[in-house]
Design an enzyme around this catalytic site. Structure first.
Site, PDB file in Angstrom:
ATOM      1  N   SER A 146       0.850  -1.192   0.000  1.00 45.37           N
ATOM      2  CA  SER A 146       0.000   0.000   0.000  1.00 45.37           C
ATOM      3  C   SER A 146       0.880   1.234   0.000  1.00 45.37           C
ATOM      4  O   SER A 146       1.958   1.249   0.611  1.00 45.37           O
ATOM      5  CB  SER A 146      -0.912   0.025   1.228  1.00 45.37           C
ATOM      6  OG  SER A 146      -1.588   1.267   1.329  1.00 45.37           O
ATOM      7  N   TYR A 159      -1.357  -0.885  10.386  1.00 42.93           N
ATOM      8  CA  TYR A 159      -1.521  -1.115   8.948  1.00 42.93           C
ATOM      9  C   TYR A 159      -0.325  -0.584   8.172  1.00 42.93           C
ATOM     10  O   TYR A 159       0.262  -1.293   7.345  1.00 42.93           O
ATOM     11  CB  TYR A 159      -2.812  -0.454   8.457  1.00 42.93           C
ATOM     12  CG  TYR A 159      -3.061  -0.640   6.981  1.00 42.93           C
ATOM     13  CD1 TYR A 159      -3.557  -1.850   6.496  1.00 42.93           C
ATOM     14  CD2 TYR A 159      -2.803   0.382   6.071  1.00 42.93           C
ATOM     15  CE1 TYR A 159      -3.785  -2.035   5.139  1.00 42.93           C
ATOM     16  CE2 TYR A 159      -3.028   0.205   4.710  1.00 42.93           C
ATOM     17  CZ  TYR A 159      -3.519  -1.006   4.249  1.00 42.93           C
ATOM     18  OH  TYR A 159      -3.735  -1.187   2.906  1.00 42.93           O
TER      19      TYR A 159
END
Length: 262
Positions: A146, A159
């Protein structure tokens, strides 16, 4: 289904973890459109069946298998179940978004759950399916990271940390198996429109007292194009990565030009 690529994956079998999710289904359809036989892997049998139906309706061939990628026993069982498949493309897409709150409010169990799915799962799946690729002397692994792993994303520390860890895993693994004929790369999407981002915007709105629409606008304003990334765009990017035989150890951003806040 993405149709902008010729069937350059004909004769190859691709395994997609997180295959029952929106992005997993988009990846699977794109891979089938490029000629691959697709194995969709995930925890939800109904969602996997739905993804397989989309592939088959578009003329592709699909198989499903249930697995919790964070569990060594489950991954070992998956490898045994798929022993007859010649898997030469591996897309590690499974992952979780984790909590949306300040680090000091995150429980150790919440932190561990994110790393179990986003990092440990990739390690376990690669460990299970790499030996056959090494024996064959060819293979492609794409780990879905990501852009958030490389830019600040407040209230999302587990995350973002897990995605940066995944990029490090990819670069090191590429050095290990590249000489053996296997390419390993990461694809780092920015904010992709779908249920996960909708959840994040809702939680961010609750945390900050803004509206969901306002949270989305604020997030999208950080990108050069001023918008979210769409799922078909990420699927096309996956095919582009696989279509470049000289690409190894790379990290490809697809983020609409996402930049760090000032």
């Amino acid at each position: 289904m993405t149709k902008c690529f010729a069937p350059f994956l004909s004769g190859r079998t691709a395994l997609v973890t997180g295959g029952g999710g929106p992005l997993g289904r988009a990846f699977s359809a794109a891979l089938a459109g490029a000629g691959a036989r697709v194995v969709l892997v995930g925890r939800n049998a109904e969602a996997l069946a739905s993804g397989a139906s989309l592939v088959e309706e578009a003329g592709g061939t699909a198989r499903t298998a249930r697995c919790d990628v964070s569990d060594p026993a489950s991954v070992a069982a998956l490898a045994a179940e798929l022993a007859g498949e010649d898997i030469s493309v591996l897309v590690n897409n499974a992952g979780v978004a984790g909590p949306v709150k300040p680090l000091v409010d995150i429980e150790p169990g919440e932190w561990d759950d994110v790393f179990a799915a986003n990092v440990r799962g990739v390690y376990l799946v690669c460990r299970a399916f790499l030996p056959a690729m090494i024996t064959a002397g060819r293979g492609d692994i794409v780990n879905v990271a990501s852009v958030s792993g490389k830019r600040p994303l407040l209230n999302r520390t587990p995350y973002t940390a897990s995605k940066m860890a995944l990029i490090g895993l990819t670069r090191t693994l590429a050095g290990e198996v590249g000489p053996l004929g296997i390419s390993v790369n990461t694809l780092s999407p920015g904010p992709v429109r779908g249920p996960r981002m909708a959840r994040n915007f809702r939680l961010e709105a609750e945390l900050t007292g803004s509206t969901v629409e306002g949270a989305e606008r604020a997030f999208a304003s950080r990108s050069a194009l001023g918008r979210l990334v769409e799922q078909p765009e990420v699927a096309q990017a996956l095919l582009a990565v696989l279509a470049m035989p000289g690409l190894c150890g790379a990290d490809i951003d697809l983020s609409a030009g996402m930049i760090a806040p000032a």
